[in-house]
Design an enzyme around this catalytic site. Sequence first.
Site, PDB file in Angstrom:
ATOM      1  N   GLY A   1      12.853  20.160 -27.543  1.00  0.00           N
ATOM      2  CA  GLY A   1      13.116  18.895 -28.543  1.00  0.00           C
ATOM      3  C   GLY A   1      14.562  19.165 -29.105  1.00  0.00           C
ATOM      4  O   GLY A   1      14.664  18.435 -30.132  1.00  0.00           O
TER       5      GLY A   1
ATOM      6  N   MET B   1       8.087  15.782 -19.386  1.00  0.00           N
ATOM      7  CA  MET B   1       7.797  16.406 -18.199  1.00  0.00           C
ATOM      8  C   MET B   1       6.946  15.863 -17.171  1.00  0.00           C
ATOM      9  O   MET B   1       6.223  16.477 -16.341  1.00  0.00           O
ATOM     10  CB  MET B   1       7.523  17.940 -18.142  1.00  0.00           C
ATOM     11  CG  MET B   1       8.670  18.754 -18.915  1.00  0.00           C
ATOM     12  SD  MET B   1      10.316  18.531 -18.080  1.00  0.00           S
ATOM     13  CE  MET B   1      10.050  19.850 -16.863  1.00  0.00           C
TER      14      MET B   1
ATOM     15  N   HIS C   1      19.151  13.711 -18.014  1.00  0.00           N
ATOM     16  CA  HIS C   1      19.043  14.624 -17.080  1.00  0.00           C
ATOM     17  C   HIS C   1      19.929  15.755 -16.765  1.00  0.00           C
ATOM     18  O   HIS C   1      21.113  15.131 -16.936  1.00  0.00           O
ATOM     19  CB  HIS C   1      18.493  14.017 -15.733  1.00  0.00           C
ATOM     20  CG  HIS C   1      18.379  14.903 -14.605  1.00  0.00           C
ATOM     21  ND1 HIS C   1      17.154  15.395 -14.326  1.00  0.00           N
ATOM     22  CD2 HIS C   1      19.016  15.341 -13.424  1.00  0.00           C
ATOM     23  CE1 HIS C   1      16.919  16.222 -13.301  1.00  0.00           C
ATOM     24  NE2 HIS C   1      18.157  15.923 -12.724  1.00  0.00           N
TER      25      HIS C   1
END
Length: 190
Positions: free
Chosen positions: A7, A83, A102
């Site tokens: 996080g 995920m 990403h």
Amino acid sequence: MLVSGTGTNLQALLDTVHEREAQVVAVASNAAAAPALQRAEERGVPSAVFARGDYADRRERDVAMAGWLAERGARLVVLAGYMELLRPDFLSRFPDAVINVHPSLLPAFPGIDAIGQALAYGVKVFGVTVHFVDEGVDTGRVILQRAVELPAARDQDEVLSALRPLEHSLLPEAVRMFARGELPADPGAG
Ligand code: GRF
């Protein structure tokens, strides 16, 4: 926000745009153990766990998760280390409003272990992409990208520490763009 892990990107949003240009209204995770949930709690942001095993299938889980986020007033869904793939039933609830960060210069090195893939290839320029999410694996349209030259990079940690600050600046920037109505429109729509 959707999270599965540490996080740090959620934290970057909580520390920058939250309660300023945008409001982080809710954090959902597919993993009860995600430390990201603690970060949400510390800032008083409602959080919830939508574990795959608690639902008949992924579609049912995604529908429940989308409903929960929508009820809390989410207009943009930010994937920050989430995920799992999202079902069309989720994506259609937030058209042009689901984004992901990403750790590669997409379309190079989609999927898991992007940094490992890039190292194995021997690339000299690494980078980060913020992009719209579609049903594929890191295949949606690019919103923002930033590169960094690391000609001698050998290990994951070195690349990760160069990329993290880029992620933590690009993701808030994309959220600011959304808040200003400046995210690029889908050229294929309408
Ligand atoms: C980041 O590297 C992001 O690019 C990828 O997952 C990681 C999440 O890290 N999608 P964190 O949980 O935000 O620290």
